[in-house]
Design a protein around this motif. Structure first.
Motif, mmCIF file in Angstrom:
data_model
loop_
_atom_site.group_PDB
_atom_site.id
_atom_site.type_symbol
_atom_site.label_atom_id
_atom_site.label_comp_id
_atom_site.label_asym_id
_atom_site.label_seq_id
_atom_site.Cartn_x
_atom_site.Cartn_y
_atom_site.Cartn_z
ATOM 1 N N TYR A 21 9.896 -0.102 8.840
ATOM 2 C CA TYR A 21 10.059 1.348 9.161
ATOM 3 C C TYR A 21 8.423 1.935 9.678
ATOM 4 N N GLN A 22 8.984 2.945 10.762
ATOM 5 C CA GLN A 22 7.674 3.283 11.128
ATOM 6 C C GLN A 22 7.601 4.704 10.784
ATOM 7 N N VAL A 23 6.072 5.371 10.407
ATOM 8 C CA VAL A 23 6.160 6.841 10.008
ATOM 9 C C VAL A 23 5.792 7.740 11.146
ATOM 10 N N PHE A 24 6.844 8.540 11.110
ATOM 11 C CA PHE A 24 6.637 9.554 12.336
ATOM 12 C C PHE A 24 6.546 11.117 11.670
ATOM 13 N N GLY A 25 6.636 11.279 10.471
ATOM 14 C CA GLY A 25 6.409 12.455 9.952
ATOM 15 C C GLY A 25 4.859 12.750 9.785
ATOM 16 N N ASN A 84 16.380 7.912 11.660
ATOM 17 C CA ASN A 84 15.372 8.331 11.463
ATOM 18 C C ASN A 84 15.680 9.453 10.125
ATOM 19 N N GLN A 85 14.857 9.330 9.040
ATOM 20 C CA GLN A 85 15.409 9.881 8.041
ATOM 21 C C GLN A 85 13.879 10.573 7.228
ATOM 22 N N ASN A 86 13.974 11.829 7.427
ATOM 23 C CA ASN A 86 12.412 12.542 6.865
ATOM 24 C C ASN A 86 11.469 12.152 7.511
ATOM 25 N N GLY A 87 11.395 11.968 8.767
ATOM 26 C CA GLY A 87 10.006 11.428 9.254
ATOM 27 C C GLY A 87 9.810 9.864 9.351
ATOM 28 N N VAL A 88 10.759 9.242 8.688
ATOM 29 C CA VAL A 88 10.588 7.878 8.752
ATOM 30 C C VAL A 88 11.764 6.962 9.526
ATOM 31 N N GLU A 89 11.532 5.975 10.599
ATOM 32 C CA GLU A 89 12.654 5.764 11.270
ATOM 33 C C GLU A 89 12.378 4.057 11.006
ATOM 34 N N ARG A 92 8.712 5.561 -2.645
ATOM 35 C CA ARG A 92 7.890 6.605 -2.162
ATOM 36 C C ARG A 92 6.443 6.162 -1.680
ATOM 37 N N PHE A 93 5.886 6.993 -1.163
ATOM 38 C CA PHE A 93 4.217 6.735 -0.829
ATOM 39 C C PHE A 93 3.583 7.988 -0.340
ATOM 40 N N TRP A 94 2.496 7.888 -0.168
ATOM 41 C CA TRP A 94 1.630 9.091 0.112
ATOM 42 C C TRP A 94 1.315 9.149 1.657
ATOM 43 N N GLN A 95 1.748 10.299 2.258
ATOM 44 C CA GLN A 95 1.267 10.142 3.634
ATOM 45 C C GLN A 95 0.061 10.969 3.867
ATOM 46 N N ALA A 96 -0.849 10.490 4.611
ATOM 47 C CA ALA A 96 -2.167 11.058 4.539
ATOM 48 C C ALA A 96 -2.396 11.518 6.227
ATOM 49 N N SER A 97 -2.943 12.895 6.174
ATOM 50 C CA SER A 97 -3.204 13.816 7.483
ATOM 51 C C SER A 97 -4.353 12.706 8.179
ATOM 52 N N LEU A 98 -4.424 12.932 9.931
ATOM 53 C CA LEU A 98 -5.305 11.939 10.408
ATOM 54 C C LEU A 98 -6.465 12.847 10.489
ATOM 55 N N VAL A 99 -6.567 14.111 10.430
ATOM 56 C CA VAL A 99 -7.697 15.192 10.574
ATOM 57 C C VAL A 99 -7.624 16.291 9.435
ATOM 58 N N PRO A 100 -8.757 16.545 9.108
ATOM 59 C CA PRO A 100 -8.735 17.438 8.056
ATOM 60 C C PRO A 100 -8.031 18.791 8.500
ATOM 61 N N THR A 101 -7.446 19.640 7.735
ATOM 62 C CA THR A 101 -6.602 20.825 8.117
ATOM 63 C C THR A 101 -7.715 21.705 8.661
ATOM 64 N N GLY A 102 -7.191 22.365 9.614
ATOM 65 C CA GLY A 102 -7.862 23.283 10.465
ATOM 66 C C GLY A 102 -8.960 22.793 11.361
ATOM 67 N N LYS A 112 1.015 -1.158 0.004
ATOM 68 C CA LYS A 112 -0.047 -0.137 0.075
ATOM 69 C C LYS A 112 0.913 1.373 0.018
ATOM 70 N N SER A 113 0.597 2.026 -1.059
ATOM 71 C CA SER A 113 1.479 3.313 -1.112
ATOM 72 C C SER A 113 0.738 4.495 -0.785
ATOM 73 N N VAL A 114 -0.500 4.311 -0.710
ATOM 74 C CA VAL A 114 -1.370 5.611 -0.235
ATOM 75 C C VAL A 114 -1.968 5.518 1.039
ATOM 76 N N GLY A 115 -2.520 6.826 1.535
ATOM 77 C CA GLY A 115 -3.120 6.641 2.685
ATOM 78 C C GLY A 115 -2.374 6.109 3.913
ATOM 79 N N VAL A 116 -1.043 6.305 4.061
ATOM 80 C CA VAL A 116 -0.244 6.059 4.902
ATOM 81 C C VAL A 116 -0.312 6.921 6.085
ATOM 82 N N GLN A 117 -0.515 6.606 7.400
ATOM 83 C CA GLN A 117 -0.504 7.611 8.348
ATOM 84 C C GLN A 117 0.449 7.615 9.350
#
Lengths: 348, 311
Positions: free
Chosen positions: B105-109, B77-82, B145-155, B42-47
C-alpha cells in the motif's frame, strides 16, 4: 652490319677485354684501376702517359698488356742525348766491316707494331718529342724513301714527375696528344706490399710476364671494333649537357661555383680542357660504359676516366706548376663534386 | 459466585445456540482460514508517500479455491491508502491450497496533524465445493491501523524559516583524479602532437624544411607527365646533393649512408632510385612518368621521415 652481329661482336670483345684484365691482374697486384684505365685506352685507341716512381712495375705492366694485345712490342729509353733519328734507324758495322743501317724501333715491326713504350719521355729532347707526337697523331712516317704505316700502334710513355734534373717538360700541346695520364702508385695495402717484397714470383719480371696469356685480343681488329663500339654507345641530351658543363667548368670554374681549399681557383687555371681532350673523354667514357655492359653513357662513365683524361691537359698559371699533381687532383675532384646533373637551369 | 456460574452457563448455552444457528461461520473456519498475517513493523510516523506492506497466508481446503477476481484490485484507494501492488503465490497439495498474498500500500492521505489511518480490511470470497451442500465461504482480512505523521508543522508558511543548517557532504579527494586527468591529457596531447608530427605535411612543423621535405613538397605539386619527370628527378638529386655536400652518384651511396646513418634503412631504395634515375635521364628506356613521379613522391616522403627521425 645488322644489330644482331653488332651485339655479338660487342659481347665477344667485352669478354676478351675482361679476360685481358684478369690475365694482367694475375701478375700485377694493386693496380686494378690502372689496368682498367689502360684497357679503356686500348679500346678507345688512345695513347697513354704513365706517371709513377721507379720500380713500381710499369714495364712489367706494359709488357703484360702488350702480350695480351698481341702484335709487336717496342721500347726506347728517353735520354738527354736521344735524337729523333734513333727512333727511325740505327747504324752499325756489319760483319763485312761495312756500315749498315737498320730500321729503328719505331719502324722495325711495321704495321704489326701494337705497343710502343717510351720510357722516361721527359728525359728526351723536345725534337724527339716532336717526332714522337707527330707519329702518334698521324700513325705513319716517311723513311727510307717509303711510307711506314703504324695503324695499330698505341704509345705508352712514362715520365717521372718528381725528378726534374736533366728533363724536358712536355709542353701542354704535346701532353694533349695523350689520351690519358695514368698514375701508377705503390699499392697502399700492407699485405700487397709484403707480397711484392717476399713473394719470389715478383722478383723475376720476365718469367712473370710469360704467365700472361698471349694474343687475348686481335690487335689488328681493334680499330674497326673501336668504331663500332663508339657508334653503339648513346649519350642522352642530359648527358651531352653534362659533358659540356664539365668542359666549361675546366675553363671557367668560377661560373660553376667551384672552390678549392688550397688556392684561388680563378688564379689557378690558365687554360682548360681542349676540344680534342673532351672528344677523347667521351670516347673513353663510352668504352667504360661498354665494359659495364651498358649501351648508354652514364655520368659514372665520365667520372671513371675524368681525372686521367683532363688533369694533364689543364694549363695552370706558372706559379702553381710545381704543385700540379696535387692541385690537378683537387681541381678535378671539385668539378665532379660541384657540377650537377641534371643541370639545375635546364631541368627547371 | 452463583451469579457468576449462572452467567457462564448462560454464555455457554448462548454461544452453542449461535454456533448451531450459524453454519456459515463453522464452514468458514474449517474450509478456509487465515494462517498468518505479517503487518508492517512500523505503525507510527508514517508519512505521505510511504509504502506499507503486509503478507497474509491463507489455507483453503479442497475443493474450495480462491478465484483470481476475488483478490483486491491493484489501484484501489480507500481513505487515502492505495493498493500499490499485489502478488499472489499459491501452492496446492492433495488436501488444500495455500495462498501467500503480499499487499503493498502507498499512503496518499495527508493531514496537518497526526491522525490514525488504516490499511483497509479485505474481504475475499472462496468458491468451489459441491453445488448442493456447500455453503458460501469467505475470508475477512482485518484492517491494520497506523499513525500518519504530517511532513511539516501546522501553519508553516515559508519553508525558508524552517531551514536547518546542514553538514556539508563529505568531500571526495580529487587529487588522484586530478593527477590521472593531467596524465591522460598529457598523453593525449603528446599523442596528438606525435600524430601531427608524423602525419602532417606543413612547412611550419619542426624539421620540416630539410632537403627531402622541400623536395617532397615540390614533387607533389608537379603534374604527373613526361615533361615533369626530369624536374622530379632533379629535385631528388638536389636533395641528395645538399645532404651529401657534393654531387651524389650511385657509386657514392655507401659513403652517403655511412656519413648519414639515418638513411641506412633506405639504402636499397636509394640505390634503386639512382638506377631508375640513370635509366630515365641517360638512356632511352621509356618510363611510366606517372608511376615514376608517384614513386618519387613516396620515396621523398620516406626519406623526409628519415631526415626528421620518424621511423
Amino acid at each position: 652490319m645488322n644489330i644482331v652481329t653488332t651485339d655479338v661482336q660487342l659481347t665477344d670483345w667485352r669478354s676478351h677485354a675482361l679476360k685481358l684484365e684478369s690475365e694482367v691482374k694475375k701478375v700485377i697486384v694493386g693496380q686494378d684501376k690502372a689496368i682498367r684505365l689502360m684497357n679503356t685506352a686500348i679500346f678507345a685507341r688512345g695513347h697513354v702517359l704513365l706517371e709513377g716512381g721507379v720500380g713500381v712495375g710499369k714495364t712489367t705492366l706494359l709488357q703484360s698488356i702488350a702480350r695480351c694485345i698481341g702484335g709487336a712490342y717496342e721500347r726506347i729509353e728517353g735520354t738527354v742525348d736521344l735524337m729523333p733519328n734513333d727512333l727511325i734507324y740505327h747504324t752499325y758495322l756489319g760483319e763485312d766491316g761495312r756500315p749498315k743501317i737498320d730500321e729503328g724501333p719505331l719502324l722495325r715491326a711495321g704495321e704489326n707494331l701494337s705497343v710502343f713504350f717510351f720510357n722516361e719521355i721527359n728525359r728526351a729532347r723536345p725534337q724527339v718529342h716532336a717526332l714522337m707526337l707527330r707519329v702518334m697523331a698521324e700513325r705513319h712516317i716517311s723513311a727510307f724513301k717509303r711510307e711506314y704505316r703504324l695503324p695499330h700502334m698505341v704509345v705508352f710513355a712514362d715520365r717521372n714527375q718528381v725528378e726534374k734534373n736533366e728533363t724536358f717538360e712536355i709542353p701542354s700541346a704535346a701532353r694533349d696528344r695523350f689520351m690519358m695520364e695514368i698514375p701508377i702508385d705503390i699499392p697502399a695495402d700492407r699485405e700487397l706490399r709484403k707480397s711484392l717484397m717476399f713473394n719470389l714470383k715478383f722478383q723475376h719480371a720476365e718469367n712473370l710476364t710469360k704467365q700472361v696469356e698471349s694474343n687475348v685480343l686481335q690487335f689488328d681488329q681493334l680499330n674497326n671494333f673501336s668504331d663500332i663500339l663508339q657508334s653503339h654507345i648513346k649519350a642522352s641530351s642530359t648527358m651531352e649537357d653534362y659533358a659540356l658543363d664539365l668542359w666549361e667548368s675546366t675553363q671557367s670554374p668560377e661560373k660553376y661555383g667551384i672552390k678549392m681549399d688550397s688556392v684561388d681557383v680563378n688564379r689557378l687555371i690558365h687554360t682548360g680542357a681542349s676540344p680534342r681532350g673532351m672528344g677523347m673523354l667521351l670516347k673513353a667514357a663510352r668504352v667504360n660504359a661498354w665494359l659495364q655492359n651498358r649501351d648508354s653513357l652514364y655520368p659514372e662513365d665520365i667520372h671513371a676516366v675524368f681525372h686521367e683524361l683532363i688533369a694533364h691537359r689543364l694549363v695552370f698559371n706558372a706559379m702553381y706548376e710545381n704543385r700540379r699533381t696535387q692541385l690537378a687532383r683537387e681541381f678535378t675532384t671539385q668539378i665532379l663534386n660541384t657540377v650537377a646533373v641534371p643541370a639545375l637551369a635546364k631541368a627547371a | 459466585m452463583k451469579n457468576i456460574i449462572k452467567k457462564m452457563l448462560f454464555l455457554t448455552a448462548a454461544f452453542g445456540t449461535f454456533a448451531l444457528m450459524n453454519p456459515c461461520l463453522a464452514a468458514q473456519e474449517s474450509e478456509a482460514s487465515i494462517v498468518n498475517i505479517i503487518n508492517p513493523s512500523k505503525s507510527v510516523g508514517v508519512q505521505i508517500g510511504d509504502l506499507l506492506s503486509r503478507e497474509i497466508e491463507i489455507e483453503v481446503l479442497k475443493p474450495y479455491q480462491i478465484s483470481k477476481n476475488a483478490f483486491p484490485v491493484k489501484g484501489t484507494n480507500q481513505n487515502g491508502v492505495e493498493l500499490n501492488d499485489i502478488k499472489i503465490d499459491s501452492k496446492t497439495n492433495d488436501e488444500k491450497t495455500t495462498y501467500k498474498i503480499k499487499l503493498s500500500y502507498q499512503v496518499f492521505g495527508y493531514s496537518a496533524k497526526p491522525s490514525v489511518m488504516q490499511l483497509p480490511a479485505e474481504h475475499i470470497e472462496v468458491t468451489g465445493g459441491k453445488a448442493n451442500t456447500s455453503t458460501p465461504v469467505s475470508i475477512n482480512i482485518p484492517a491494520w491501523r497506523f499513525w500518519q505523521a504530517s511532513l511539516v508543522p501546522t501553519g508553516l508558511k515559508s519553508a525558508k524559516d524552517s531551514v536547518q543548517p546542514q553538514h556539508k557532504p563529505t568531500l571526495i579527494d580529487l587529487n588522484p583524479h586530478k593527477t590521472r586527468l593531467i596524465v591522460l591529457i598529457a598523453m593525449f596531447v603528446t599523442g596528438l602532437i606525435g600524430l601531427i608530427y608524423i602525419n602532417a605535411d606543413k612547412q611550419w612543423l619542426p624539421f620540416m624544411n630539410g632537403a627531402f621535405a622541400q623536395a617532397h613538397r615540390k614533387i607533389k605539386k608537379l603534374n604527373k607527365n613526361k615533361a615533369n619527370e626530369q624536374k622530379a628527378l632533379l629535385y631528388m638529386h638536389q636533395a641528395f646533393n645538399k645532404i651529401h655536400g657534393a654531387n651524389l652518384f650511385a657509386s657514392d651511396v655507401n659513403d652517403f649512408v655511412s656519413a648519414n646513418p639515418a638513411y641506412t634503412s633506405q639504402k636499397a631504395e636509394i640505390l634503386r632510385f639512382f638506377e631508375r634515375s640513370n635509366a630515365a635521364l641517360f638512356s632511352d628506356h621509356a618510363e611510366n612518368s606517372e608511376q615514376l613521379i608517384n614513386e618519387l613522391i613516396n620515396l621523398s616522403k620516406t626519406l623526409r621521415n628519415c631526415e626528421r627521425g620518424v621511423k
